[in-house]
Design an enzyme around this catalytic site. Structure first.
Site, mmCIF file in Angstrom:
data_model
loop_
_atom_site.group_PDB
_atom_site.id
_atom_site.type_symbol
_atom_site.label_atom_id
_atom_site.label_comp_id
_atom_site.label_asym_id
_atom_site.label_seq_id
_atom_site.Cartn_x
_atom_site.Cartn_y
_atom_site.Cartn_z
ATOM 1 C CB CYS A 182 -4.615 2.690 5.571
ATOM 2 S SG CYS A 182 -4.303 2.547 3.793
ATOM 3 C CB CYS A 220 -0.898 0.007 1.227
ATOM 4 S SG CYS A 220 -1.879 1.516 1.408
ATOM 5 C CG ASP A 271 21.456 -1.555 -12.318
ATOM 6 O OD1 ASP A 271 21.771 -2.697 -12.708
ATOM 7 O OD2 ASP A 271 20.949 -1.336 -11.208
ATOM 8 C CB CYS A 295 -4.617 -1.055 1.913
ATOM 9 S SG CYS A 295 -3.662 -1.126 3.458
ATOM 10 C CB CYS A 336 -0.623 2.430 5.680
ATOM 11 S SG CYS A 336 -1.293 0.834 5.133
#
Length: 411
Positions: free
Chosen positions: A217, A197, A335, A214, A200
């Protein structure tokens, strides 16, 4: 649009002159140098060029250029549209795009993800289009949760109308920073960057895909007013529209759904926008086909795990071979560890060619997925060895541009 100050008009003129000179001397399309020259003359030139226009800013990790082209085509139903068609998606490119058509009331600008808050602040754009966020250029790009946070904060202070993909949790969370949003259920194939999430940090329940939530929250998928289902888009009035796009794949159907929703915000209904979207067959070489002797070669660009996943989904079936090309120059990101996040098992059983500056990195990755391959030095070797009349090429950014340049900058 409102009248430019003398200094801004001079900046735009000198910038366009620099852009033309760059093109004439073969140094590039001039989009970047033109904007840089203009900024030297008038640091506030982007704000001045934006004043009095209706701007749409388009940002995402994947699909920005294509969706920008689709929206631009749709909005041409209203008249001329200024746009950064060459993909220069930072402020210098935006300045060149807006300078190129001072009379266009509408503009559609592709915006690099990390520049979106700044460009929104400078342009006071009327519409912000958000599609997806996933890991990309890991050696130099901001962590995507931080990007989403910056987007959310910028939208809190803006009256812009947001058009966003509600199936992408990070994008939806950012878009919820706006008090004025249109939600599009455009789908999300790549989910590996959105299991937590963004509000949160708790676990996102995605068991009822495409719904996500979620339970800690309460953050949840916003209710969409535009819904993509296969090749059909349902609008807020419940009317269904068959896309029938010439651009291939689910990702481009998602791009088209978002373009339709954006066009509607500008007052262009789907029945007027769709024929214009169907005119698009390739974008800056992406999805274009070129004949190389007896072989028809299709070019696909993919620069990160999510993009490669979408490209693999639209490959021609075996026995059509595929050539994979990877570089690691500055525009690509140095990278290449992201190669290990891609599932290459879908390539088993077909002829695969590997090339590019980092072909050995890619070869090792394919070997671990038990994919047979042949390392080559040049794309024409793949054409010569296909054994079929078709070849798909998937390349990251600079590798893709090298092939386009060698084959005549196909559009």
């Amino acid at each position: 649009m409102s009248k430019l100050s003398l200094r801004a008009r001079l900046a735009a003129t000198l910038g366009l002159s620099a852009a033309r000179l760059s093109r004439a001397t073969g140094r590039g399309d001039g989009s970047v140098i033109g904007g840089r020259v203009a900024l030297k003359v008038e640091p506030d030139v982007l704000a001045e060029l934006s004043r009095g226009r209706q701007l749409a800013l388009v940002s995402a990790t994947n699909g920005k250029t294509t969706t920008t082209r689709l929206i631009t085509n749709a909005l041409r139903a209203l008249g001329p549209v200024a746009t950064n068609e060459f993909g220069a998606n930072m402020p210098s490119g935006h300045i060149t795009a807006l300078s190129s058509d001072l009379e266009a009331r509408n503009a559609v600008l592709e915006v690099d993800e990390k520049y979106l808050p700044m460009v929104l602040s400078d342009t006071k754009a009327a519409v912000v289009v958000l599609m997806n966020l996933s890991r990309d250029q890991m050696d130099r790009a901001s962590e995507i949760n931080l990007l989403a946070q910056k987007w959310r904060f910028a939208l809190r202070g803006s009256p812009a109308h947001v058009v966003a993909n509600c199936d992408e949790p990070l994008v939806a969370w950012a878009g919820l920073g706006s008090s004025n949003a249109t939600w599009v259920a455009a789908g999300q194939r790549w989910k590996e960057d959105s299991w937590c999430c963004p509000e949160c940090g708790g676990h996102l329940d995605r068991s009822a895909d495409p719904h996500w939530e979620c339970h800690e929250c309460g953050l949840r998928r916003p209710e969409p007013s535009w819904v993509l289902d296969g090749d059909t888009v349902t609008d807020p009035h419940g009317r269904k529209h068959e896309l029938r796009m010439k651009l291939p794949g689910d990702a481009n159907r998602a791009n088209a759904a978002i373009a339709l929703a954006t066009a509607a915000v500008f007052g262009v209904p789907p029945d007027n926008a769709l024929p214009r979207l169907r005119e698009v067959t390739s974008v800056a070489g992406r999805y274009s086909s070129i004949q190389r002797g007896p072989v028809e070669v299709r070019l696909l660009m993919a620069k990160n795990p999510a993009g490669w996943l979408e490209s693999f989904a639209i490959l021609d079936p075996p026995p059509v071979p595929v050539a994979l090309s990877v570089n690691a120059q500055v525009p690509d990101g140095r990278d290449t560890s992201w190669l290990w996040d891609v599932d290459y098992t879908v390539l088993r059983g077909r002829k695969v060619f590997v090339l590019g500056e980092r072909r050995t990195d890619l070869a090792l990755r394919l070997d671990t997925d038990d994919v047979e391959f042949e390392v080559i030095d040049h794309i024409d070797q793949a054409v010569a060895k296909t054994g079929t009349k078709r070849l798909d090429v998937v390349a990251n950014y600079t590798a893709f541009q090298q092939i386009r340049t060698e084959w005549g900058r196909v559009t």
